[in-house]
Write a protein that holds these residues in place. Structure first.
Motif, PDB file in Angstrom:
ATOM      1  N   SER A  40       0.848  -1.185   0.000  1.00  0.00           N
ATOM      2  CA  SER A  40       0.000   0.000   0.000  1.00  0.00           C
ATOM      3  C   SER A  40       0.889   1.242   0.000  1.00  0.00           C
ATOM      4  O   SER A  40       2.038   1.192   0.449  1.00  0.00           O
ATOM      5  CB  SER A  40      -0.923   0.008   1.223  1.00  0.00           C
ATOM      6  N   ARG A  41       0.345   2.335  -0.503  1.00  0.00           N
ATOM      7  CA  ARG A  41       1.107   3.575  -0.552  1.00  0.00           C
ATOM      8  C   ARG A  41       0.246   4.742  -0.092  1.00  0.00           C
ATOM      9  O   ARG A  41      -0.980   4.695  -0.171  1.00  0.00           O
ATOM     10  CB  ARG A  41       1.637   3.841  -1.963  1.00  0.00           C
ATOM     11  N   ASP A  42       0.928   5.766   0.379  1.00  0.00           N
ATOM     12  CA  ASP A  42       0.264   7.000   0.776  1.00  0.00           C
ATOM     13  C   ASP A  42       1.047   8.133   0.137  1.00  0.00           C
ATOM     14  O   ASP A  42       2.173   8.424   0.557  1.00  0.00           O
ATOM     15  CB  ASP A  42       0.243   7.129   2.310  1.00  0.00           C
ATOM     16  N   ASN A  43       0.479   8.743  -0.883  1.00  0.00           N
ATOM     17  CA  ASN A  43       1.208   9.775  -1.623  1.00  0.00           C
ATOM     18  C   ASN A  43       1.378  11.060  -0.828  1.00  0.00           C
ATOM     19  O   ASN A  43       2.317  11.818  -1.076  1.00  0.00           O
ATOM     20  CB  ASN A  43       0.502  10.074  -2.938  1.00  0.00           C
ATOM     21  N   VAL A  44       0.520  11.306   0.108  1.00  0.00           N
ATOM     22  CA  VAL A  44       0.648  12.504   0.940  1.00  0.00           C
ATOM     23  C   VAL A  44       1.805  12.319   1.925  1.00  0.00           C
ATOM     24  O   VAL A  44       2.656  13.197   2.083  1.00  0.00           O
ATOM     25  CB  VAL A  44      -0.657  12.795   1.688  1.00  0.00           C
ATOM     26  N   LYS A  45       1.834  11.177   2.578  1.00  0.00           N
ATOM     27  CA  LYS A  45       2.911  10.897   3.540  1.00  0.00           C
ATOM     28  C   LYS A  45       4.185  10.426   2.843  1.00  0.00           C
ATOM     29  O   LYS A  45       5.235  10.321   3.470  1.00  0.00           O
ATOM     30  CB  LYS A  45       2.449   9.832   4.533  1.00  0.00           C
ATOM     31  N   LYS A  46       4.076  10.109   1.562  1.00  0.00           N
ATOM     32  CA  LYS A  46       5.205   9.605   0.767  1.00  0.00           C
ATOM     33  C   LYS A  46       5.754   8.315   1.370  1.00  0.00           C
ATOM     34  O   LYS A  46       6.969   8.176   1.621  1.00  0.00           O
ATOM     35  CB  LYS A  46       6.280  10.679   0.628  1.00  0.00           C
ATOM     36  N   THR A  47       4.860   7.396   1.619  1.00  0.00           N
ATOM     37  CA  THR A  47       5.248   6.111   2.186  1.00  0.00           C
ATOM     38  C   THR A  47       4.735   4.963   1.321  1.00  0.00           C
ATOM     39  O   THR A  47       3.736   5.099   0.615  1.00  0.00           O
ATOM     40  CB  THR A  47       4.702   5.942   3.604  1.00  0.00           C
ATOM     41  N   VAL A  48       5.429   3.853   1.425  1.00  0.00           N
ATOM     42  CA  VAL A  48       4.954   2.602   0.839  1.00  0.00           C
ATOM     43  C   VAL A  48       5.220   1.503   1.862  1.00  0.00           C
ATOM     44  O   VAL A  48       6.316   1.387   2.392  1.00  0.00           O
ATOM     45  CB  VAL A  48       5.631   2.295  -0.518  1.00  0.00           C
ATOM     46  N   ASP A  49       4.179   0.768   2.178  1.00  0.00           N
ATOM     47  CA  ASP A  49       4.250  -0.264   3.203  1.00  0.00           C
ATOM     48  C   ASP A  49       4.046  -1.635   2.588  1.00  0.00           C
ATOM     49  O   ASP A  49       3.374  -1.784   1.562  1.00  0.00           O
ATOM     50  CB  ASP A  49       3.181  -0.033   4.271  1.00  0.00           C
ATOM     51  N   LEU A  50       4.609  -2.636   3.253  1.00  0.00           N
ATOM     52  CA  LEU A  50       4.422  -4.019   2.830  1.00  0.00           C
ATOM     53  C   LEU A  50       4.004  -4.829   4.049  1.00  0.00           C
ATOM     54  O   LEU A  50       4.797  -5.021   4.975  1.00  0.00           O
ATOM     55  CB  LEU A  50       5.713  -4.586   2.240  1.00  0.00           C
ATOM     56  N   GLN A  51       2.748  -5.239   4.053  1.00  0.00           N
ATOM     57  CA  GLN A  51       2.249  -6.098   5.119  1.00  0.00           C
ATOM     58  C   GLN A  51       2.504  -7.543   4.718  1.00  0.00           C
ATOM     59  O   GLN A  51       2.025  -7.993   3.670  1.00  0.00           O
ATOM     60  CB  GLN A  51       0.752  -5.869   5.341  1.00  0.00           C
ATOM     61  N   MET A  52       3.262  -8.239   5.529  1.00  0.00           N
ATOM     62  CA  MET A  52       3.647  -9.610   5.214  1.00  0.00           C
ATOM     63  C   MET A  52       3.021 -10.549   6.249  1.00  0.00           C
ATOM     64  O   MET A  52       3.346 -10.468   7.438  1.00  0.00           O
ATOM     65  CB  MET A  52       5.174  -9.745   5.221  1.00  0.00           C
ATOM     66  N   ASN A  53       2.145 -11.418   5.778  1.00  0.00           N
ATOM     67  CA  ASN A  53       1.476 -12.389   6.644  1.00  0.00           C
ATOM     68  C   ASN A  53       1.889 -13.799   6.261  1.00  0.00           C
ATOM     69  O   ASN A  53       2.371 -14.049   5.159  1.00  0.00           O
ATOM     70  CB  ASN A  53      -0.037 -12.238   6.517  1.00  0.00           C
ATOM     71  N   ARG A  54       1.659 -14.715   7.179  1.00  0.00           N
ATOM     72  CA  ARG A  54       1.961 -16.138   6.947  1.00  0.00           C
ATOM     73  C   ARG A  54       3.367 -16.299   6.371  1.00  0.00           C
ATOM     74  O   ARG A  54       3.572 -16.960   5.347  1.00  0.00           O
ATOM     75  CB  ARG A  54       0.918 -16.759   6.029  1.00  0.00           C
ATOM     76  N   LEU A  55       4.314 -15.706   7.057  1.00  0.00           N
ATOM     77  CA  LEU A  55       5.682 -15.720   6.565  1.00  0.00           C
ATOM     78  C   LEU A  55       6.272 -17.121   6.581  1.00  0.00           C
ATOM     79  O   LEU A  55       5.955 -17.946   7.451  1.00  0.00           O
ATOM     80  CB  LEU A  55       6.544 -14.777   7.399  1.00  0.00           C
ATOM     81  N   LYS A  56       7.141 -17.361   5.595  1.00  0.00           N
ATOM     82  CA  LYS A  56       7.803 -18.646   5.435  1.00  0.00           C
ATOM     83  C   LYS A  56       9.315 -18.454   5.522  1.00  0.00           C
ATOM     84  O   LYS A  56       9.821 -17.370   5.243  1.00  0.00           O
ATOM     85  CB  LYS A  56       7.462 -19.242   4.067  1.00  0.00           C
ATOM     86  N   PRO A  57      10.041 -19.495   5.864  1.00  0.00           N
ATOM     87  CA  PRO A  57      11.518 -19.367   5.909  1.00  0.00           C
ATOM     88  C   PRO A  57      12.096 -18.858   4.597  1.00  0.00           C
ATOM     89  O   PRO A  57      13.082 -18.116   4.611  1.00  0.00           O
ATOM     90  CB  PRO A  57      11.968 -20.791   6.229  1.00  0.00           C
ATOM     91  N   GLU A  58      11.479 -19.214   3.490  1.00  0.00           N
ATOM     92  CA  GLU A  58      11.999 -18.770   2.195  1.00  0.00           C
ATOM     93  C   GLU A  58      11.746 -17.288   1.928  1.00  0.00           C
ATOM     94  O   GLU A  58      12.224 -16.754   0.918  1.00  0.00           O
ATOM     95  CB  GLU A  58      11.423 -19.620   1.051  1.00  0.00           C
ATOM     96  N   ASP A  59      11.029 -16.623   2.804  1.00  0.00           N
ATOM     97  CA  ASP A  59      10.874 -15.173   2.698  1.00  0.00           C
ATOM     98  C   ASP A  59      12.055 -14.430   3.311  1.00  0.00           C
ATOM     99  O   ASP A  59      12.141 -13.201   3.209  1.00  0.00           O
ATOM    100  CB  ASP A  59       9.592 -14.712   3.396  1.00  0.00           C
TER     101      ASP A  59
END
Length: 118
Positions: A69-88
């Motif tokens: 997701s991104r917020d152009n006003v705050k100039k941010t980009v986030d990555l929500q990572m769920n169900r993480l695996k060792p290969e991540d």
């Protein structure tokens, strides 16, 4: 443009993390913002990106588990990572692609380490 990532760390398999990237400088809605990752000995690979009109792309390996997701006003980009695996496990890099009339320019953050291990 300077990019600063945060949110990496150690997490158990099945857990979740949220990576955040804050940009300084001009960010426009037409810029593509994204996350890449790299493990030693391998090429850096796209994890996900988000362009204008919030159009998104995901690597097949993370579809259904990660959300960008991104917020152009705050100039941010986030990555929500769920169900993480060792290969991540990898160093995750924030990325901005700017397209000009005659050329493109890519900006990278310094990277943040994500380790998925029990």
């Amino acid at each position: 443009v300077q990019l600063v990532e945060s949110g990496g760390g150690l997490v158990q398999p099945g857990g979740c993390l949220r990576l955040s990237c804050t940009a300084s400088g001009s960010i426009f809605s037409s810029d593509v913002m994204g996350w890449y990752r790299q493990v030693p000995g391998k090429q850096r690979e796209l994890v996900a990106n988000v362009g204008s009109s919030d159009s998104t792309n995901y690597a097949d390996s993370v579809k259904g588990r990660f959300t960008i997701s991104r917020d152009n006003v705050k100039k941010t980009v986030d990555l929500q990572m769920n169900r993480l695996k060792p290969e991540d496990t990898a160093v995750y890099y924030c990325n901005v692609l700017k397209t000009y009339v005659t050329y493109r320019r890519v900006y990278w953050g310094q990277g943040t380490l994500v380790t998925v291990s029990s």
